[in-house]
Structures are given as structure tokens and as C-alpha cells.
Design an enzyme around this catalytic site. Structure first.
Site, PDB file in Angstrom:
ATOM      1  N   GLY A  12      62.676  44.177  -2.162  1.00 54.08           N
ATOM      2  CA  GLY A  12      62.463  42.958  -2.517  1.00 54.08           C
ATOM      3  C   GLY A  12      61.066  42.232  -2.635  1.00 54.08           C
ATOM      4  O   GLY A  12      60.978  41.174  -2.524  1.00 54.08           O
ATOM      5  N   ILE A  13      60.078  43.217  -3.531  1.00 58.78           N
ATOM      6  CA  ILE A  13      58.953  42.803  -3.417  1.00 58.78           C
ATOM      7  C   ILE A  13      58.345  42.501  -4.998  1.00 58.78           C
ATOM      8  O   ILE A  13      57.357  41.918  -5.181  1.00 58.78           O
ATOM      9  CB  ILE A  13      57.868  43.831  -2.981  1.00 58.78           C
ATOM     10  CG1 ILE A  13      58.062  45.014  -3.515  1.00 58.78           C
ATOM     11  CG2 ILE A  13      58.260  43.971  -1.530  1.00 58.78           C
ATOM     12  CD1 ILE A  13      56.974  46.156  -3.299  1.00 58.78           C
ATOM     13  N   LYS A  15      59.414  44.746  -7.596  1.00 64.89           N
ATOM     14  CA  LYS A  15      59.438  46.066  -8.548  1.00 64.89           C
ATOM     15  C   LYS A  15      60.095  45.631  -9.887  1.00 64.89           C
ATOM     16  O   LYS A  15      59.661  46.223 -11.019  1.00 64.89           O
ATOM     17  CB  LYS A  15      60.024  47.096  -7.884  1.00 64.89           C
ATOM     18  CG  LYS A  15      59.317  47.606  -6.591  1.00 64.89           C
ATOM     19  CD  LYS A  15      59.749  49.198  -6.289  1.00 64.89           C
ATOM     20  CE  LYS A  15      61.396  48.979  -5.783  1.00 64.89           C
ATOM     21  NZ  LYS A  15      61.493  47.974  -4.684  1.00 64.89           N
ATOM     22  N   VAL A  17      60.920  42.843 -11.654  1.00 60.81           N
ATOM     23  CA  VAL A  17      60.244  42.150 -12.139  1.00 60.81           C
ATOM     24  C   VAL A  17      59.218  42.550 -13.260  1.00 60.81           C
ATOM     25  O   VAL A  17      59.193  42.612 -14.136  1.00 60.81           O
ATOM     26  CB  VAL A  17      59.780  40.975 -11.635  1.00 60.81           C
ATOM     27  CG1 VAL A  17      58.929  39.995 -12.495  1.00 60.81           C
ATOM     28  CG2 VAL A  17      61.037  39.856 -11.163  1.00 60.81           C
ATOM     29  N   LYS A  32      67.048  53.114 -13.929  1.00 62.71           N
ATOM     30  CA  LYS A  32      67.090  52.948 -12.435  1.00 62.71           C
ATOM     31  C   LYS A  32      68.067  53.994 -12.077  1.00 62.71           C
ATOM     32  O   LYS A  32      69.198  54.117 -12.224  1.00 62.71           O
ATOM     33  CB  LYS A  32      67.420  51.615 -11.836  1.00 62.71           C
ATOM     34  CG  LYS A  32      67.671  51.586 -10.484  1.00 62.71           C
ATOM     35  CD  LYS A  32      66.855  50.488  -9.864  1.00 62.71           C
ATOM     36  CE  LYS A  32      67.087  50.307  -8.180  1.00 62.71           C
ATOM     37  NZ  LYS A  32      66.464  49.556  -7.718  1.00 62.71           N
ATOM     38  N   ASP A  43      69.764  45.733 -10.829  1.00 58.52           N
ATOM     39  CA  ASP A  43      68.330  45.731 -11.292  1.00 58.52           C
ATOM     40  C   ASP A  43      68.353  45.985 -12.621  1.00 58.52           C
ATOM     41  O   ASP A  43      67.533  45.326 -13.660  1.00 58.52           O
ATOM     42  CB  ASP A  43      67.342  46.604 -10.777  1.00 58.52           C
ATOM     43  CG  ASP A  43      67.327  46.249  -9.190  1.00 58.52           C
ATOM     44  OD1 ASP A  43      67.442  45.202  -8.843  1.00 58.52           O
ATOM     45  OD2 ASP A  43      66.959  47.075  -8.372  1.00 58.52           O
ATOM     46  N   GLY A  99      62.129  52.803  -8.820  1.00 58.24           N
ATOM     47  CA  GLY A  99      62.721  53.663  -7.380  1.00 58.24           C
ATOM     48  C   GLY A  99      63.741  52.373  -6.841  1.00 58.24           C
ATOM     49  O   GLY A  99      63.673  51.211  -7.130  1.00 58.24           O
ATOM     50  N   PRO A 182      51.489  37.095 -10.511  1.00 56.37           N
ATOM     51  CA  PRO A 182      51.867  35.791  -9.683  1.00 56.37           C
ATOM     52  C   PRO A 182      53.079  35.305  -9.638  1.00 56.37           C
ATOM     53  O   PRO A 182      54.020  36.082 -10.322  1.00 56.37           O
ATOM     54  CB  PRO A 182      50.934  34.907 -10.313  1.00 56.37           C
ATOM     55  CG  PRO A 182      50.882  35.094 -11.667  1.00 56.37           C
ATOM     56  CD  PRO A 182      50.929  36.413 -11.808  1.00 56.37           C
TER      57      PRO A 182
END
EC number: 6.3.3.3
Length: 207
Positions: A12-13, A15, A17, A32, A43, A99, A182
Site C-alpha cells: 500500500g505504498i 508501487k 501508481v 503482475k 492492480d 511485485g 508526490p
């Protein structure tokens, strides 16, 4: 460039996007290998929206698992045995591979994502947050990748600028800072492409 793997320090960081932005910038296909969690948008669907890639350039997952958790457990809950031999890459080039979760997330009970990346030996981009805790997560992830001799292209940060944290990670981890993505509002194909162009050098990913 044949393939680039986008991995992360956590789940959820951002990746997905970033993978969408990179695929669009490089005019690359996307894959994926394992999708865990099917109740919400996958995703692959998210990348299709944000990258503008045609449907045939978003390659089907080798495994689609119901529960949003570590692939090894999601597979067990679905009564599926993950065969790592099935995780063979599409032949198309260039290709962006994403991943699941962090580099030490188990695919099976004896095999983590970092092992898979070592077997593939493709250039790998590590995605990390800029928020509290990221120094520890990032340096541990870098060590795990380097211990397996995974070719680490560099690190990408996601979130608001945090120069001291970012420089600490890149200096101590001896890793190249590829740029920072950002937070975006609104987040769509146009805004993502614009911000990627302003914050990243495509040549860093094609050398």
C-alpha cells in the site's frame, strides 16, 4: 531494457501508481504475477486506467487469489498451491513487473519475493514511503536484495518531501535516488504523467 521489476518496502505504498507511470513513460507492457485480493479494483485494472495501455498490453496474472494478504496465505485459503515454475515472464519487451507487498513477502512457505527477483535477475526498482519508519524498512529491504545479488537500479520515494530521510537512506544504503512521486489530487493519467516527467529522468531506467 528487457524488463524492470518494481518492488517495495511494504504494501500500500504506491508501487502500482509508480509502475503505471513507468510503463507509460517507457511505453512498456505491464505484468503482475500474483494478485492477492479481488473484492476491489485489481492492480492490473488500476495500471490500465493510469497508464493508458491497451488491454492486450496488460498481461494476465499467473495467480488471482481472493484474500488481500500475503500470497502464500491467500493461496492456502483458496486451496491453491503456487508453483513458482508458472511465474514465467511474458515474452514481450519492454516489460514492467510489479511485485506484491514487500521484498520479504512469502510466495510460498519456503520462497519469498526477493528469491524470485534473484532468480529473474532483472533490474529492480525499490519503492519506499517518505514517512516515519521508512529508513528501517528501506535499509532492511536493500540488504535483503543485495544479499541475494538482485540488480538494484535504485530507489523511488512516494509522498511528501523528506530530504534528510531520503538522503540518509541513499547514503547508508549506497543506492541511487531515482526520484520522488508526490501525493496527487486528483490522481489520473494526465496528472501522473506530468508529475513523473517533472521528477524522473527516463534515461535512468533505460541505460
Amino acid at each position: 531494457m528487457s524488463a524492470i521489476v518494481v518492488t517495495g518496502t511494504d504494501t500500500g505504498i504506491g508501487k502500482t501508481v509508480f509502475a503505471a507511470a513507468l510503463a507509460a513513460a517507457l511505453d512498456a507492457d505491464y505484468w503482475k504475477p500474483i494478485q492477492a485480493g479481488l473484492d476491489e479494483e485489481t492492480d492490473s485494472q488500476r495500471v490500465a486506467e493510469l497508464s493508458g495501455l491497451a488491454a492486450h498490453r496488460i498481461h494476465p496474472e499467473a495467480y488471482r487469489l481472493t484474500t488481500p494478504c500475503s500470497p502464500h496465505r491467500a493461496a492456502e485459503l483458496d486451496g491453491v498451491t503456487i508453483d513458482t515454475a508458472r511465474l514465467t515472464l511474458p515474452t514481450t519487451k519492454p516489460l514492467i513487473i510489479e511485485g506484491a507487498g514487500g521484498v520479504m513477502v512469502p510466495i510460498t512457505r519456503a520462497y519469498v519475493y526477493a528469491d524470485l527477483l534473484a532468480d529473474w535477475a532483472f533490474s529492480t526498482v525499490l519503492v519506499a514511503r517518505t514517512t516515519l519508519g521508512t529508513i528501517n524498512h528501506s535499509l532492511l529491504s536493500i540488504e535483503a536484495l543485495r544479499a541475494r545479488r538482485v540488480p538494484l537500479l535504485g530507489i523511488v520515494f512516494i509522498g511528501e518531501t523528506n530530504e534528510d530521510t531520503e538522503s540518509t537512506i541513499t547514503t547508508m544504503g549506497k543506492v541511487k535516488r531515482l526520484g520522488r512521486l508526490p501525493s496527487l489530487a486528483p490522481l489520473n493519467r494526465a496528472t501522473l504523467a506530468q508529475v513523473f516527467s517533472a521528477n524522473f529522468n527516463v534515461a535512468d531506467f533505460t541505460a
